[in-house]
Scaffold this motif. Structure first.
Motif, mmCIF file in Angstrom:
data_model
loop_
_atom_site.group_PDB
_atom_site.id
_atom_site.type_symbol
_atom_site.label_atom_id
_atom_site.label_comp_id
_atom_site.label_asym_id
_atom_site.label_seq_id
_atom_site.Cartn_x
_atom_site.Cartn_y
_atom_site.Cartn_z
ATOM 1 N N GLY A 202 0.782 -1.237 0.000
ATOM 2 C CA GLY A 202 0.000 0.000 0.000
ATOM 3 C C GLY A 202 0.806 1.274 0.000
ATOM 4 N N PRO A 203 1.857 1.390 0.805
ATOM 5 C CA PRO A 203 2.619 2.638 0.811
ATOM 6 C C PRO A 203 3.173 3.024 -0.561
ATOM 7 C CG PRO A 203 3.123 1.401 2.769
ATOM 8 C CD PRO A 203 2.297 0.496 1.884
ATOM 9 N N ALA A 204 3.569 2.053 -1.362
ATOM 10 C CA ALA A 204 4.077 2.353 -2.704
ATOM 11 C C ALA A 204 2.962 2.915 -3.575
ATOM 12 C CB ALA A 204 4.677 1.101 -3.338
ATOM 13 N N VAL A 205 1.756 2.360 -3.454
ATOM 14 C CA VAL A 205 0.623 2.835 -4.241
ATOM 15 C C VAL A 205 0.210 4.234 -3.780
ATOM 16 C CG1 VAL A 205 -1.800 2.395 -4.825
ATOM 17 C CG2 VAL A 205 -0.152 0.501 -4.791
ATOM 18 N N VAL A 206 0.151 4.438 -2.472
ATOM 19 C CA VAL A 206 -0.201 5.760 -1.930
ATOM 20 C C VAL A 206 0.805 6.800 -2.410
ATOM 21 C CG1 VAL A 206 -0.374 7.133 0.195
ATOM 22 C CG2 VAL A 206 -1.476 4.884 0.068
ATOM 23 N N ALA A 207 2.090 6.483 -2.331
ATOM 24 C CA ALA A 207 3.136 7.420 -2.764
ATOM 25 C C ALA A 207 3.003 7.743 -4.254
ATOM 26 C CB ALA A 207 4.519 6.847 -2.464
ATOM 27 N N GLU A 208 2.706 6.741 -5.078
ATOM 28 C CA GLU A 208 2.532 6.966 -6.520
ATOM 29 C C GLU A 208 1.319 7.842 -6.801
ATOM 30 O OE1 GLU A 208 4.220 6.031 -9.371
ATOM 31 O OE2 GLU A 208 5.857 5.243 -8.148
ATOM 32 N N LEU A 209 0.219 7.584 -6.090
ATOM 33 C CA LEU A 209 -0.977 8.404 -6.287
ATOM 34 C C LEU A 209 -0.703 9.865 -5.933
ATOM 35 C CD1 LEU A 209 -3.692 5.982 -4.854
ATOM 36 C CD2 LEU A 209 -3.567 6.822 -7.217
ATOM 37 N N ILE A 210 -0.049 10.078 -4.800
ATOM 38 C CA ILE A 210 0.250 11.444 -4.371
ATOM 39 C C ILE A 210 1.229 12.112 -5.336
ATOM 40 C CG2 ILE A 210 1.366 12.788 -2.540
ATOM 41 C CD1 ILE A 210 -0.023 10.815 -0.549
ATOM 42 N N ALA A 211 2.237 11.374 -5.773
ATOM 43 C CA ALA A 211 3.200 11.934 -6.725
ATOM 44 C C ALA A 211 2.532 12.325 -8.042
ATOM 45 C CB ALA A 211 4.324 10.931 -6.987
ATOM 46 N N ALA A 212 1.433 11.635 -8.382
ATOM 47 C CA ALA A 212 0.703 11.935 -9.615
ATOM 48 C C ALA A 212 -0.305 13.068 -9.419
ATOM 49 C CB ALA A 212 -0.006 10.682 -10.116
ATOM 50 N N GLY A 213 -0.340 13.655 -8.214
ATOM 51 C CA GLY A 213 -1.195 14.802 -7.964
ATOM 52 C C GLY A 213 -2.552 14.489 -7.349
ATOM 53 N N HIS A 214 -2.765 13.234 -6.972
ATOM 54 C CA HIS A 214 -4.039 12.856 -6.354
ATOM 55 C C HIS A 214 -4.019 13.123 -4.854
ATOM 56 C CE1 HIS A 214 -5.254 11.016 -10.089
ATOM 57 N NE2 HIS A 214 -4.118 10.345 -10.116
ATOM 58 N N THR A 215 -5.185 13.302 -4.295
ATOM 59 C CA THR A 215 -5.357 13.396 -2.846
ATOM 60 C C THR A 215 -5.751 12.020 -2.359
ATOM 61 O OG1 THR A 215 -6.132 15.671 -3.063
ATOM 62 C CG2 THR A 215 -6.684 14.529 -1.013
ATOM 63 N N VAL A 216 -5.116 11.548 -1.291
ATOM 64 C CA VAL A 216 -5.373 10.192 -0.805
ATOM 65 C C VAL A 216 -5.847 10.220 0.638
ATOM 66 C CG1 VAL A 216 -4.341 7.926 -0.323
ATOM 67 C CG2 VAL A 216 -3.644 9.209 -2.361
ATOM 68 N N THR A 217 -6.914 9.488 0.878
ATOM 69 C CA THR A 217 -7.382 9.201 2.226
ATOM 70 C C THR A 217 -7.224 7.697 2.410
ATOM 71 O OG1 THR A 217 -8.971 11.015 2.209
ATOM 72 C CG2 THR A 217 -9.358 9.251 3.795
ATOM 73 N N GLY A 218 -6.557 7.303 3.482
ATOM 74 C CA GLY A 218 -6.287 5.891 3.689
ATOM 75 C C GLY A 218 -6.942 5.349 4.943
ATOM 76 N N ARG B 261 1.739 6.256 9.664
ATOM 77 C CA ARG B 261 2.409 5.873 8.420
ATOM 78 C C ARG B 261 1.754 6.570 7.227
ATOM 79 N NH1 ARG B 261 4.014 -0.175 6.284
ATOM 80 N NH2 ARG B 261 5.684 0.560 4.925
ATOM 81 N N LEU B 262 0.425 6.613 7.215
ATOM 82 C CA LEU B 262 -0.280 7.287 6.128
ATOM 83 C C LEU B 262 0.059 8.774 6.100
ATOM 84 C CD1 LEU B 262 -3.679 5.444 6.473
ATOM 85 C CD2 LEU B 262 -2.202 5.411 4.442
ATOM 86 N N ARG B 263 0.072 9.411 7.275
ATOM 87 C CA ARG B 263 0.424 10.836 7.344
ATOM 88 C C ARG B 263 1.833 11.075 6.806
ATOM 89 N NH1 ARG B 263 -1.407 10.536 12.502
ATOM 90 N NH2 ARG B 263 -3.596 11.028 12.644
ATOM 91 N N SER B 264 2.762 10.165 7.140
ATOM 92 C CA SER B 264 4.151 10.330 6.687
ATOM 93 C C SER B 264 4.263 10.241 5.169
ATOM 94 C CB SER B 264 5.067 9.287 7.343
ATOM 95 O OG SER B 264 4.895 8.007 6.760
ATOM 96 N N LEU B 265 3.301 9.597 4.538
ATOM 97 C CA LEU B 265 3.282 9.482 3.081
ATOM 98 C C LEU B 265 2.557 10.651 2.408
ATOM 99 C CD1 LEU B 265 2.369 5.687 2.933
ATOM 100 C CD2 LEU B 265 4.572 6.686 2.253
ATOM 101 N N GLY B 266 1.889 11.482 3.234
ATOM 102 C CA GLY B 266 1.144 12.609 2.700
ATOM 103 C C GLY B 266 -0.339 12.349 2.550
ATOM 104 N N ALA B 267 -0.810 11.225 3.075
ATOM 105 C CA ALA B 267 -2.229 10.871 3.000
ATOM 106 C C ALA B 267 -2.944 11.279 4.282
ATOM 107 C CB ALA B 267 -2.385 9.366 2.775
ATOM 108 N N THR B 268 -4.253 11.373 4.199
ATOM 109 C CA THR B 268 -5.094 11.663 5.354
ATOM 110 C C THR B 268 -5.663 10.355 5.883
ATOM 111 O OG1 THR B 268 -5.712 13.798 4.422
ATOM 112 C CG2 THR B 268 -7.157 12.892 6.140
ATOM 113 N N PRO B 269 -5.460 10.048 7.155
ATOM 114 C CA PRO B 269 -6.018 8.808 7.713
ATOM 115 C C PRO B 269 -7.535 8.898 7.884
ATOM 116 C CG PRO B 269 -4.253 9.674 9.097
ATOM 117 C CD PRO B 269 -4.582 10.724 8.102
#
Length: 121
Positions: free
Chosen positions: A13-29, A39-47
């Motif tokens: 999951g962290p690799a997918v979350v990082a790719e989504l964020i790098a592509a400009g998407h907003t992620v809630t995990g 861990r999600l916050r450290s990747l830039g996602a909202t828990p």
């Protein structure tokens, strides 16, 4: 695009979350623990607190997003039928939340027999 991800703090999951964020998407995990939320916050996602057993939480996460990536899987591996029932209920809840919306639901699967950190084909 706002993407709701289950399993975003797990093994792949962290690799997918990082790719989504790098592509400009907003992620809630989906986060079932404080550790997963951090861990999600450290990747830039909202828990989004909840679990695969909390079907209402899954529906709320899916409804609030533009699409869903379902990667979470787990439970008691000594009870494979229980694992399948749990995953099916989660997928059905996510699907019910998206029915008629035109929003995508992507499901993934993996294998538990591959060694961590090793690329395989």
């Amino acid at each position: 695009m706002h993407v709701f991800v289950t399993g975003g703090s797990g093994q792949t999951g962290p690799a997918v979350v990082a790719e989504l964020i790098a592509a400009g998407h907003t992620v809630t995990g989906l986060a079932r623990s404080d550790t997963a939320a951090a861990r999600l916050r450290s990747l830039g996602a909202t828990p989004h607190r909840g679990s695969l057993d909390d079907l209402d939480s899954l529906r709320r996460g899916a409804e609030a997003a533009d699409g869903v990536v379902h990667m979470a899987y787990g439970g008691d591996y000594a009870d494979p039928d229980g694992l399948i029932r749990r995953d099916r209920a989660a997928i059905e809840a996510l699907g019910q939340a998206l029915v008629g919306s035109g929003k995508p639901l992507v499901g993934t699967s993996g294998t538990l027999v591959m060694r961590a950190g090793r690329v395989s084909t």
